[in-house]
Every structure is written in structure tokens, then in C-alpha cells.
Scaffold this motif. Structure first.
Motif, PDB file in Angstrom:
ATOM      1  N   ILE A 198       0.891  -1.220  -0.028  1.00 62.01           N
ATOM      2  CA  ILE A 198       0.079  -0.117  -0.044  1.00 62.01           C
ATOM      3  C   ILE A 198       0.687   1.245  -0.007  1.00 62.01           C
ATOM      4  O   ILE A 198       0.458   2.310  -0.677  1.00 62.01           O
ATOM      5  CB  ILE A 198      -0.991  -0.027   1.158  1.00 62.01           C
ATOM      6  N   ALA A 199       1.953   1.453   0.491  1.00 63.34           N
ATOM      7  CA  ALA A 199       2.935   2.391   0.822  1.00 63.34           C
ATOM      8  C   ALA A 199       3.592   2.362  -0.720  1.00 63.34           C
ATOM      9  O   ALA A 199       3.707   3.716  -1.248  1.00 63.34           O
ATOM     10  CB  ALA A 199       4.136   2.092   1.587  1.00 63.34           C
ATOM     11  N   VAL A 200       3.796   1.498  -1.278  1.00 63.19           N
ATOM     12  CA  VAL A 200       4.193   1.554  -2.771  1.00 63.19           C
ATOM     13  C   VAL A 200       3.299   2.204  -3.594  1.00 63.19           C
ATOM     14  O   VAL A 200       3.352   3.084  -4.555  1.00 63.19           O
ATOM     15  CB  VAL A 200       4.515   0.214  -3.328  1.00 63.19           C
ATOM     16  N   LEU A 201       1.817   1.653  -3.557  1.00 61.92           N
ATOM     17  CA  LEU A 201       0.797   2.625  -4.382  1.00 61.92           C
ATOM     18  C   LEU A 201       0.650   3.920  -3.980  1.00 61.92           C
ATOM     19  O   LEU A 201       0.558   4.748  -5.006  1.00 61.92           O
ATOM     20  CB  LEU A 201      -0.405   1.720  -4.021  1.00 61.92           C
ATOM     21  N   GLY A 202       0.502   4.301  -2.704  1.00 61.45           N
ATOM     22  CA  GLY A 202       0.666   5.850  -2.307  1.00 61.45           C
ATOM     23  C   GLY A 202       1.831   6.361  -2.876  1.00 61.45           C
ATOM     24  O   GLY A 202       1.556   7.505  -3.528  1.00 61.45           O
ATOM     25  N   TRP A 203       3.004   5.990  -3.170  1.00 63.35           N
ATOM     26  CA  TRP A 203       4.185   6.611  -3.518  1.00 63.35           C
ATOM     27  C   TRP A 203       4.081   6.733  -4.996  1.00 63.35           C
ATOM     28  O   TRP A 203       4.241   7.848  -5.493  1.00 63.35           O
ATOM     29  CB  TRP A 203       5.370   5.835  -3.288  1.00 63.35           C
ATOM     30  N   LEU A 204       3.512   5.540  -5.728  1.00 60.23           N
ATOM     31  CA  LEU A 204       3.178   5.436  -7.124  1.00 60.23           C
ATOM     32  C   LEU A 204       2.392   6.656  -7.572  1.00 60.23           C
ATOM     33  O   LEU A 204       2.302   7.446  -8.483  1.00 60.23           O
ATOM     34  CB  LEU A 204       3.028   4.408  -7.482  1.00 60.23           C
ATOM     35  N   ALA A 205       1.559   7.091  -6.543  1.00 58.14           N
ATOM     36  CA  ALA A 205       0.482   7.970  -6.900  1.00 58.14           C
ATOM     37  C   ALA A 205       0.988   9.622  -7.026  1.00 58.14           C
ATOM     38  O   ALA A 205       0.336  10.251  -7.513  1.00 58.14           O
ATOM     39  CB  ALA A 205      -0.801   7.983  -5.792  1.00 58.14           C
ATOM     40  N   GLU A 258      14.188   5.820  -0.610  1.00 57.64           N
ATOM     41  CA  GLU A 258      14.504   7.041  -0.337  1.00 57.64           C
ATOM     42  C   GLU A 258      13.508   7.908   0.026  1.00 57.64           C
ATOM     43  O   GLU A 258      13.653   8.740   1.028  1.00 57.64           O
ATOM     44  CB  GLU A 258      15.189   7.620  -1.792  1.00 57.64           C
ATOM     45  N   ALA A 259      12.395   7.750  -0.690  1.00 59.15           N
ATOM     46  CA  ALA A 259      11.350   8.655  -0.631  1.00 59.15           C
ATOM     47  C   ALA A 259      10.499   8.550   0.579  1.00 59.15           C
ATOM     48  O   ALA A 259       9.619   9.297   1.270  1.00 59.15           O
ATOM     49  CB  ALA A 259      10.319   8.606  -1.575  1.00 59.15           C
ATOM     50  N   THR A 260      10.363   7.311   0.999  1.00 58.27           N
ATOM     51  CA  THR A 260       9.309   6.717   2.126  1.00 58.27           C
ATOM     52  C   THR A 260      10.292   6.549   3.419  1.00 58.27           C
ATOM     53  O   THR A 260       9.757   5.985   4.502  1.00 58.27           O
ATOM     54  CB  THR A 260       8.520   5.634   1.616  1.00 58.27           C
ATOM     55  N   GLY A 261      11.575   6.313   3.257  1.00 61.18           N
ATOM     56  CA  GLY A 261      12.492   5.871   4.432  1.00 61.18           C
ATOM     57  C   GLY A 261      12.186   4.420   4.985  1.00 61.18           C
ATOM     58  O   GLY A 261      12.379   4.129   5.867  1.00 61.18           O
ATOM     59  N   THR A 262      11.938   3.564   3.755  1.00 58.34           N
ATOM     60  CA  THR A 262      11.701   2.216   3.763  1.00 58.34           C
ATOM     61  C   THR A 262      13.270   1.667   3.434  1.00 58.34           C
ATOM     62  O   THR A 262      13.833   1.956   2.444  1.00 58.34           O
ATOM     63  CB  THR A 262      10.810   1.648   2.926  1.00 58.34           C
ATOM     64  N   LYS A 263      13.292   0.400   4.126  1.00 59.52           N
ATOM     65  CA  LYS A 263      14.665  -0.207   3.876  1.00 59.52           C
ATOM     66  C   LYS A 263      14.434  -1.098   2.673  1.00 59.52           C
ATOM     67  O   LYS A 263      13.307  -1.733   2.675  1.00 59.52           O
ATOM     68  CB  LYS A 263      15.118  -0.964   5.103  1.00 59.52           C
ATOM     69  N   PRO A 264      15.204  -1.526   1.965  1.00 56.21           N
ATOM     70  CA  PRO A 264      15.116  -2.253   0.591  1.00 56.21           C
ATOM     71  C   PRO A 264      14.832  -3.637   1.166  1.00 56.21           C
ATOM     72  O   PRO A 264      13.886  -4.582   0.497  1.00 56.21           O
ATOM     73  CB  PRO A 264      16.805  -2.316  -0.024  1.00 56.21           C
ATOM     74  N   GLU A 265      15.308  -4.135   2.290  1.00 50.13           N
ATOM     75  CA  GLU A 265      15.108  -5.393   2.927  1.00 50.13           C
ATOM     76  C   GLU A 265      13.699  -5.636   3.256  1.00 50.13           C
ATOM     77  O   GLU A 265      13.145  -6.749   3.128  1.00 50.13           O
ATOM     78  CB  GLU A 265      15.991  -5.718   4.050  1.00 50.13           C
ATOM     79  N   THR A 266      13.074  -4.535   3.693  1.00 51.90           N
ATOM     80  CA  THR A 266      11.686  -4.530   4.083  1.00 51.90           C
ATOM     81  C   THR A 266      10.892  -4.699   2.828  1.00 51.90           C
ATOM     82  O   THR A 266       9.971  -5.695   2.661  1.00 51.90           O
ATOM     83  CB  THR A 266      11.235  -3.366   4.757  1.00 51.90           C
TER      84      THR A 266
END
Length: 91
Positions: free
Chosen positions: A9-16, A65-73
Motif C-alpha cells: 500500500i505504501a508503494v501504491l501511495g508513492w506511485l500516486a 529514499e522517498a519513504t524511508g523504507t529499507k530495501p530489505e523490508t
């Protein structure tokens, strides 16, 4: 604690917020903008969101980078939603 669905869902929000990438995602998946809301929660769609970022490292890194999410997550969420267990088995 972040779940795989929350990451998708965070990916979708970012894509928006990234019209060019959102357009590419829609084109690749055959989804239209009006179908996005109804697709959220569909396991295949959620996995597809994570496939989209995992299949292109620069996109993955932009999201992180935009969301502060680690790639491992993202990788763990992708594995969880796609059913990948990390074992190769035998062919």
C-alpha cells in the motif's frame, strides 16, 4: 511492525505521487486508474505492486529514499506476497 500488505500500500501511495511511474505501472498491468481502488487488497495486485519496484532497482531505491523504507523490508514483503520462499528446489 510493517506487514507485506502495508508495504504494498505504501508503494501504491508513492506511485500516486509519481505520475510517470504510475503510468508505467498501469500500462504494464493493464489496470486503469479507476480500477486501482478496487484492486487494493487483491493478493495478486498487491504482489504486482511489489514486483514492479523489485524488478527495477532504480525504482526500488527511489521508493526507499522517498519513504524511508529499507530495501530489505520491500524484499521481505515481496517474498511474502509472491510466495517466494528462497529455496531453489530441483527442476
Amino acid at each position: 511492525m510493517t506487514t507485506a500488505d502495508e508495504t504494498a500500500i505504501a508503494v501504491l501511495g508513492w506511485l500516486a505521487s509519481e505520475p510517470e511511474l504510475l503510468g508505467r505501472f498501469l500500462a504494464l498491468t493493464g489496470t486503469d486508474p479507476t480500477g486501482l481502488r478496487g484492486a487494493v487488497g487483491d493478493p495478486g495486485f498487491m504482489a504486482g505492486l511489489l514486483d514492479f519496484v523489485m524488478d527495477h532497482e532504480p525504482t526500488l531505491m527511489q521508493f526507499c529514499e522517498a519513504t524511508g523504507t529499507k530495501p530489505e523490508t520491500v524484499a521481505r514483503a515481496h517474498a511474502a506476497l509472491s510466495g517466494f520462499r528462497g529455496d531453489t528446489g530441483s527442476a
